[in-house]
Enzyme design. Sequence first.
Site, PDB file in Angstrom:
ATOM      1  N   CYS A 147       0.834  -1.207   0.000  1.00  0.00           N
ATOM      2  CA  CYS A 147       0.000   0.000   0.000  1.00  0.00           C
ATOM      3  C   CYS A 147       0.873   1.263   0.000  1.00  0.00           C
ATOM      4  CB  CYS A 147      -0.925   0.098   1.198  1.00  0.00           C
ATOM      5  SG  CYS A 147      -1.803  -1.411   1.576  1.00  0.00           S
ATOM      6  N   LYS A 171       3.945  -3.053  -7.340  1.00  0.00           N
ATOM      7  CA  LYS A 171       5.343  -2.950  -7.769  1.00  0.00           C
ATOM      8  C   LYS A 171       6.324  -3.280  -6.645  1.00  0.00           C
ATOM      9  CE  LYS A 171       8.629  -1.435 -10.584  1.00  0.00           C
ATOM     10  NZ  LYS A 171       8.950  -2.277 -11.731  1.00  0.00           N
TER      11      LYS A 171
END
Lengths: 556, 222
Positions: free
Chosen positions: A2, A551
């Site tokens: 997050c 990512k």
Amino acid sequence: MCGIYGYVGKLDAYNEVFNGLKLLQYRGYDSCGIAYLSNNELKIVKTVGTIDNLPKIKIKCNLSFGHTRWATNGAVNYDNTHPHISFDKRFTVVHNGIIYNANEIKLALQNKGINFYSNTDTEVIANLLASLNGDVDERIKSLFNHLKGTFALIIENEGALYLVKKFSPLNILKAEDGIYISSDVSSLKTGQLYSLKDYDVIKIKDNQILPLSGEIAFTKYNNCIQNYSLNNFPHFMLKEIYETPTAIENTYNYLKDIDVSPYFKNIKDITLIGCGTAYHSCLIGGEVLKKLNFNIKTELASNFTLFKKINKHHLHIIVSQSGETADCIKAAENIKKFGGKILVITNEAKSSIVKFANHIILTKAQKELAVASTKTYCSQVFAFILIAKKLKNANYTINIKKFKKSLTNYIKNSNIISAAKMLSKLDKTILIGKDIDYLTLLEASLKIREIDYIYTIPIYSGELKHGTLSLIDNQSIVLSLNTDNVANKLSNAINEIESRGGKVIKFEQFMPKKYYKDFSCIYSIIPFQLFSYFIAIEKGYNPDMPKNLAKSVTVE
Amino acid sequence: MLKKLRPTIGIIDSGIGGISILNALKAKFKGGNYIYFADNLNMPYGNKSAKFLKNRVNNLINYLKTNYLTDYIFIACNTASSVLKLADADVIKMQFDTNYTYLVTPLTKQTLQNINVVADKTLAKLIEKHIFNTKALNRIIKYHVNLHKLNAMDCFVLGCTHYELVYDLFKKYCPNSKIIKNSDFILKDFNMNFETNETSILFLQSKSSKSYIQKLKSLVED
């Protein structure tokens, strides 16, 4: 995982956070939400999906913070989307990390009669704060006693923001127009930066930054966010594949003047550690370093644990693109504990892993936004090969301009779309190769899995007949790689496939006739990167944001 | 208006003795959320050193506060209470009054000054062991009453929560004495405000034993 972003200042706070979160989407994009203070009332907007699904609110507000989520605790839905509010409405929280004892605390709170509306560990933090006794500052400091796990938090209480950090990254930046908070420094503008240390608690009230525990020291920070535009490319992934030659040129220019031999002085054993794509570059790195008579071991960071003291002839090389990979940081902590030496190869000079390193080598690939690593993988592989070359011959040089030109032309002229169209109709494939090609295929296979959602099995060509051949039928398409194009190297395996009706796409055909042989691994992966990109396009997927992924993997 | 939260009350004892406090709390307040910690690994507290007990009980207090978010903690053991020096207002321990004579464990005796006490080495442990054996308990209490000549006293206080569990037997063998439970003193002054009649009790123990939990549960009065 997050990303969290916050802003307090004279600009339109909602808009600042909206744009800031966009830059953090690489950390997760399952859902997102923004809280903003308007007329002394904290309002919240949330949505499932990317930031663009949030409303563009034009409102005058000076305080806002938000969150983009990669689900760890609780399903992807509206209720589980941050920010979360405490039952007494006094605390609003966004959180990056995982709380391991959230269930126990939740039960204790439920026994007190508190109802929960989500399945997240973040709502537990909000309700815990509301149920504790005493002064708000003290309650927030006591979170370190109550919570087990990793967390970077922004907590709002009566117009004040609190920043709390343990393990997960969090940064604060003082700029002329306000105070910015972000999970990632690269999403911040130019100003005075402080990256929070573990157990720091900072309070922001009336535009003042007050440390509640620990000391803070700001340093100057420059960033140019404008580089992150698509620049006429349809997707970041394609743009980043096209940026590979520049990334390699920059990495070369940085590395050419660095004497790496002291890092390897008296070293006999090397353990290479990474996750995902970085692990694959470690495999290639291991292969090239092996030729210099080091004893090489390659380990997945998530599976790495040490139990005894490390001798001084042992070097650990940790590769992490973002430098924030939680598994790598845990491994680095573990190595440090046992007195080991660490060389970090990363793309982010200011990342969390750097503090564990005895030596750092940077890949100068610049920011990579697409989830699938392309130019950073090539830069890592390039760095490994260059290090090995320099260790062998301190005066090693290449004509980087020519090399760059050769790569650029190669990428521009690649003709892979028809092969991609063929494979896009299938849901599984096998990749075969030998020696170092097999290692390249591991990475190629990951690319096809992560952005095309195709099951892939990379296998040594000689191993095919020992079991996997049973998967071959007249519908099968097998991808083969034989970089050196040595006759007979794969011919047996290919014959075995073709005689059972399977089709083979030989990837060496997409490679140029002349190329820099030392760097063949870079030439050989590029067609696969483009291939996976075009399959995603053919299948109608967004290659920049594959489902379920993010990512930078900042959770263990 | 937000509803008031149900408070969480921790009760710490070496074994089953604290159940007398739990029962008294349950009788006084209609509902509540109780966490009962039986430190059966270190049972009995009566023959441990003061240093060990201080450390142990402080650790248990921290454990209950951080993991179970307790609002109040009762040190339901006179021995532990007598060695602890506490600053926290939310931790309630047993008090001793110089006006009374106490029946206590040996360690409690060591720490109390200017208080009339009768110390017994084994009684708490025997009660713990034979709590469900009425015949044996009768014999044990009768023996100890005679040993310490308790039935000759006008008034004495049960200075161990284990003793409180067999209050009726003491009364049986000392019919002419006034017998006081030490927990009555602290519970008289203790109050909490909340609006619920739901009760939940969680039993924790330091030495894992299913049968021990059953034993604790069966001592809880409805």
